[in-house]
Design a protein around this motif. Sequence first.
Motif, mmCIF file in Angstrom:
data_model
loop_
_atom_site.group_PDB
_atom_site.id
_atom_site.type_symbol
_atom_site.label_atom_id
_atom_site.label_comp_id
_atom_site.label_asym_id
_atom_site.label_seq_id
_atom_site.Cartn_x
_atom_site.Cartn_y
_atom_site.Cartn_z
ATOM 1 N N SER A 136 28.522 43.600 21.991
ATOM 2 C CA SER A 136 27.893 42.322 21.662
ATOM 3 C C SER A 136 28.270 41.248 22.680
ATOM 4 O O SER A 136 27.473 40.379 22.984
ATOM 5 C CB SER A 136 28.289 41.865 20.255
ATOM 6 O OG SER A 136 29.692 41.730 20.158
ATOM 7 N N ARG A 137 29.501 41.319 23.227
ATOM 8 C CA ARG A 137 29.911 40.319 24.212
ATOM 9 C C ARG A 137 31.055 40.864 25.054
ATOM 10 O O ARG A 137 31.909 41.599 24.553
ATOM 11 C CB ARG A 137 30.333 39.026 23.522
ATOM 12 C CG ARG A 137 30.644 37.906 24.498
ATOM 13 C CD ARG A 137 30.456 36.537 23.895
ATOM 14 N NE ARG A 137 30.548 35.510 24.912
ATOM 15 C CZ ARG A 137 30.285 34.237 24.701
ATOM 16 N NH1 ARG A 137 29.892 33.843 23.507
ATOM 17 N NH2 ARG A 137 30.404 33.349 25.667
ATOM 18 N N ILE A 138 31.068 40.503 26.350
ATOM 19 C CA ILE A 138 32.108 40.965 27.262
ATOM 20 C C ILE A 138 32.709 39.764 27.971
ATOM 21 O O ILE A 138 31.988 38.883 28.438
ATOM 22 C CB ILE A 138 31.535 41.939 28.309
ATOM 23 C CG1 ILE A 138 30.859 43.130 27.622
ATOM 24 C CG2 ILE A 138 32.643 42.444 29.243
ATOM 25 C CD1 ILE A 138 30.078 44.018 28.555
ATOM 26 N N GLY A 139 34.037 39.703 28.014
ATOM 27 C CA GLY A 139 34.734 38.631 28.712
ATOM 28 C C GLY A 139 35.550 39.182 29.869
ATOM 29 O O GLY A 139 36.113 40.285 29.781
ATOM 30 N N TYR A 140 35.602 38.432 30.968
ATOM 31 C CA TYR A 140 36.395 38.832 32.136
ATOM 32 C C TYR A 140 37.399 37.729 32.458
ATOM 33 O O TYR A 140 37.036 36.554 32.569
ATOM 34 C CB TYR A 140 35.498 39.068 33.353
ATOM 35 C CG TYR A 140 34.615 40.299 33.248
ATOM 36 C CD1 TYR A 140 35.110 41.552 33.575
ATOM 37 C CD2 TYR A 140 33.300 40.187 32.820
ATOM 38 C CE1 TYR A 140 34.310 42.683 33.485
ATOM 39 C CE2 TYR A 140 32.484 41.312 32.727
ATOM 40 C CZ TYR A 140 32.991 42.562 33.056
ATOM 41 O OH TYR A 140 32.196 43.671 32.967
ATOM 42 N N GLY A 141 38.652 38.137 32.608
ATOM 43 C CA GLY A 141 39.694 37.208 33.029
ATOM 44 C C GLY A 141 40.150 37.558 34.431
ATOM 45 O O GLY A 141 40.495 38.723 34.717
ATOM 46 N N ALA A 142 40.175 36.579 35.324
ATOM 47 C CA ALA A 142 40.479 36.834 36.740
ATOM 48 C C ALA A 142 41.966 36.739 37.019
ATOM 49 O O ALA A 142 42.670 35.885 36.475
ATOM 50 C CB ALA A 142 39.721 35.837 37.618
ATOM 51 N N GLY A 143 42.448 37.630 37.889
ATOM 52 C CA GLY A 143 43.793 37.517 38.426
ATOM 53 C C GLY A 143 43.791 36.587 39.625
ATOM 54 O O GLY A 143 42.734 36.179 40.127
ATOM 55 N N LYS A 144 44.974 36.259 40.119
ATOM 56 C CA LYS A 144 45.088 35.281 41.203
ATOM 57 C C LYS A 144 44.650 35.851 42.548
ATOM 58 O O LYS A 144 43.941 35.199 43.313
ATOM 59 C CB LYS A 144 46.521 34.774 41.291
ATOM 60 C CG LYS A 144 46.716 33.665 42.327
ATOM 61 C CD LYS A 144 48.148 33.124 42.282
ATOM 62 C CE LYS A 144 48.318 31.968 43.253
ATOM 63 N NZ LYS A 144 49.692 31.401 43.199
ATOM 64 N N ARG A 145 45.058 37.069 42.867
ATOM 65 C CA ARG A 145 44.811 37.629 44.189
ATOM 66 C C ARG A 145 43.353 38.057 44.371
ATOM 67 O O ARG A 145 42.674 38.436 43.416
ATOM 68 C CB ARG A 145 45.705 38.847 44.418
ATOM 69 C CG ARG A 145 47.175 38.531 44.537
ATOM 70 C CD ARG A 145 47.959 39.815 44.783
ATOM 71 N NE ARG A 145 49.382 39.571 44.887
ATOM 72 C CZ ARG A 145 50.021 39.244 46.010
ATOM 73 N NH1 ARG A 145 49.337 39.104 47.128
ATOM 74 N NH2 ARG A 145 51.328 39.052 46.011
ATOM 75 N N ASN A 146 42.916 38.005 45.609
ATOM 76 C CA ASN A 146 41.652 38.613 45.997
ATOM 77 C C ASN A 146 41.975 39.987 46.581
ATOM 78 O O ASN A 146 42.588 40.087 47.651
ATOM 79 C CB ASN A 146 40.920 37.746 47.022
ATOM 80 C CG ASN A 146 40.428 36.448 46.411
ATOM 81 O OD1 ASN A 146 39.896 36.430 45.307
ATOM 82 N ND2 ASN A 146 40.606 35.359 47.145
ATOM 83 N N LEU A 147 41.580 41.027 45.877
ATOM 84 C CA LEU A 147 41.916 42.392 46.256
ATOM 85 C C LEU A 147 40.670 43.143 46.712
ATOM 86 O O LEU A 147 39.544 42.650 46.578
ATOM 87 C CB LEU A 147 42.563 43.119 45.069
ATOM 88 C CG LEU A 147 43.782 42.441 44.435
ATOM 89 C CD1 LEU A 147 44.214 43.205 43.190
ATOM 90 C CD2 LEU A 147 44.926 42.347 45.441
ATOM 91 N N GLU A 148 40.895 44.365 47.203
ATOM 92 C CA GLU A 148 39.754 45.193 47.595
ATOM 93 C C GLU A 148 39.045 45.798 46.389
ATOM 94 O O GLU A 148 38.035 46.492 46.530
ATOM 95 C CB GLU A 148 40.204 46.307 48.553
ATOM 96 C CG GLU A 148 41.323 47.191 48.026
ATOM 97 C CD GLU A 148 42.703 46.748 48.495
ATOM 98 O OE1 GLU A 148 43.526 47.635 48.757
ATOM 99 O OE2 GLU A 148 42.937 45.523 48.583
ATOM 100 N N ILE A 149 39.580 45.555 45.206
ATOM 101 C CA ILE A 149 38.953 45.947 43.950
ATOM 102 C C ILE A 149 38.711 44.681 43.134
ATOM 103 O O ILE A 149 39.355 43.651 43.367
ATOM 104 C CB ILE A 149 39.840 46.916 43.142
ATOM 105 C CG1 ILE A 149 41.201 46.265 42.842
ATOM 106 C CG2 ILE A 149 40.012 48.236 43.877
ATOM 107 C CD1 ILE A 149 42.086 47.081 41.924
#
Length: 400
Positions: free
Chosen positions: A219-232
């Motif tokens: 029904s709903r999806i949430g994404y929380g970002a980490g600090k680093r910019n990674l290759e993934i």
Amino acid sequence: MVVILDPQNSGISGNMVLGALIDLGVDAEEVAEVMENYASHFGDIKIKIDKTKKSGISATYADIECEDKNSIGYAELIEILDKVKYKISPEVLEFAKKVFKTVAEAESTVHGTSLDKIHFHEVGAADAVADIIGSAYCFYKLGLDSKKIYGMPVALGGGRINSMHGKLSVPAPATLEILKNVPSFGGPVNYELTTPTGAALYVNMVDEICDFYPLVTNSRIGYGAGKRNLEIPNVLRVVKGESIVPTDKVSILETNLDTVTGEVIGHTFDKLMDKGALDISVIPVLMKKNRPGHLLRVITKPKDSSAVSEAIIRETGTLGVRVLPYVHRNIVKREIVPIKLDISGLEHDIQIKIGMIGEEVINYSPEYEDAKKIAYETGVPLKDVMKRANNAFKELLDNY
């Protein structure tokens, strides 16, 4: 409704949990106010919550900048939290304190010391308070405390990190201690992906760990970002969905009885139902020294478990009751349907209990007390009354 906490891609940290829960629909300004009012007692804090992209995936990033006033011990931290005048609900605060205790117990085990000697060095106190209080607030704000929470295996990362004790390999000792019973794996990059705070939030939120996604309709999806910019994609994913078969939480209470008569056990049944028991079973068992006895097992709502436990002790004289808290059960939708039952030309009222998955009737049976009354009034055997009632309801169902 069920929830899936998925740290398989880039692990889990405090601000990733916070970002993912905000992404599910919590007002960012409201959460930031709560965090600031608690974390400010431990240091200077700046919070910025905004949308970002990690490898093309839109996510919420909770950017928290903190500077602790001074080093603080676990016991002192809990004492300060209890005295903060800006009040959140007692449930939120208790959950947050459980998470802090998980971190502190892991640190005390790693360092071979006691809880009262543990200080928050590696994770700043203000930073940890902001992450944990904020995540706990969102968790309850979304009503997830009453939902089934599935956890996926945890990505730990790799490489080495700097610490107060020199360079350490990933995962950090406290992280590994917290996740010692949780399926986890190294990689997929040479950075620390899972932190002690994230691990502590994970183990306190998750009810069941699985290798693959359970059967749910998203029904709903949430994404929380980490600090680093990674290759993934450096994101934590939280999925809130509907289960095909609903679930709820129950407690299971058990005790062994070897000196109680059958009459007392029968009387105890009625008392426990009055106190909130949902179901009761008595199982013959062989106890120590080859004594025959009975295992009394009671299913109850968590809120009623204390009252039912006390009733078991008072009625049976047992010296203890085992409590298996927050066991999840799959349940079907239940309804009561009244019908008329014709016996010898006279109509009798009887209720039929039905179980449903969606709109499909999967089971039905007549109410015992109604059938018993009809059997007494008509002289028809109880088994025949129940059979006739089932047939009458089936006929209604077939003609619907």
